[in-house]
Design a protein around this motif. Structure first.
Motif, PDB file in Angstrom:
ATOM      1  N   CYS A  48      25.287  31.308   9.191  1.00 49.38           N
ATOM      2  CA  CYS A  48      26.578  30.705   8.873  1.00 49.38           C
ATOM      3  C   CYS A  48      26.597  30.298   7.391  1.00 49.38           C
ATOM      4  O   CYS A  48      25.680  29.621   6.932  1.00 49.38           O
ATOM      5  CB  CYS A  48      26.815  29.487   9.756  1.00 49.38           C
ATOM      6  SG  CYS A  48      28.308  28.589   9.318  1.00 49.38           S
ATOM      7  N   CYS A  51      26.832  26.054   7.181  1.00 46.88           N
ATOM      8  CA  CYS A  51      25.754  25.164   7.618  1.00 46.88           C
ATOM      9  C   CYS A  51      24.394  25.853   7.658  1.00 46.88           C
ATOM     10  O   CYS A  51      23.383  25.198   7.851  1.00 46.88           O
ATOM     11  CB  CYS A  51      26.082  24.574   8.992  1.00 46.88           C
ATOM     12  SG  CYS A  51      26.013  25.769  10.340  1.00 46.88           S
ATOM     13  N   CYS A  84      30.239  29.813  11.885  1.00 43.81           N
ATOM     14  CA  CYS A  84      29.842  29.603  13.273  1.00 43.81           C
ATOM     15  C   CYS A  84      30.920  28.789  14.003  1.00 43.81           C
ATOM     16  O   CYS A  84      31.839  28.260  13.377  1.00 43.81           O
ATOM     17  CB  CYS A  84      28.489  28.907  13.338  1.00 43.81           C
ATOM     18  SG  CYS A  84      28.528  27.163  12.851  1.00 43.81           S
ATOM     19  N   CYS A  87      31.312  25.089  12.768  1.00 39.43           N
ATOM     20  CA  CYS A  87      31.931  24.988  11.438  1.00 39.43           C
ATOM     21  C   CYS A  87      33.403  25.362  11.503  1.00 39.43           C
ATOM     22  O   CYS A  87      34.219  24.751  10.805  1.00 39.43           O
ATOM     23  CB  CYS A  87      31.202  25.864  10.428  1.00 39.43           C
ATOM     24  SG  CYS A  87      29.624  25.163   9.932  1.00 39.43           S
TER      25      CYS A  87
HETATM   26 ZN   LIG Z   1      28.158  26.736  10.623  1.00 43.31          ZN
END
Ligand SMILES: [Zn+2]
Length: 95
Positions: A48, A51, A84, A87
């Motif tokens: 991702c 993050c 993701c 997020c």
């Molecule tokens: Zn993420």
């Protein structure tokens, strides 16, 4: 000279700071029925970009690693931004 992809990866690393990546989501096909192969997004990110979360190890030989999503809209968004599920929730502010 950096490619756009390298510059974006570097920018994402800067935005994340030095925090270790979040752990992968636990594999729960009932809760996350939509799975997408890592890297199937416009930039080719395999983690991702926000993050740093890695894909989930599914244990399924047909799709050993996957990002898991709760609906087809989230799976489609992954194919654009590489974000993701958690997020996407934070960025788009939905519950
Ligand atoms: Zn993420």
């Amino acid at each position: 000279m950096k490619t756009i992809k390298e510059a974006l990866i570097e920018a994402a690393e800067k935005l994340r700071g030095d925090k270790p990546p979040a752990p992968a989501d636990p594999f729960n096909p009932g809760e996350f029925p939509f799975a997408v192969q890592p890297g199937h997004n416009r930039i080719g990110f395999k983690v991702c970009p926000r993050c740093g979360k890695p894909p989930t190890m599914t244990g399924n030989p047909r799709l050993p690693e996957a990002f898991l999503f709760r609906d087809s809209l989230s799976a489609t968004e992954y194919q654009i931004s590489g974000l993701c599920q958690s997020c996407q929730r934070k960025v788009f502010d939905y519950v």
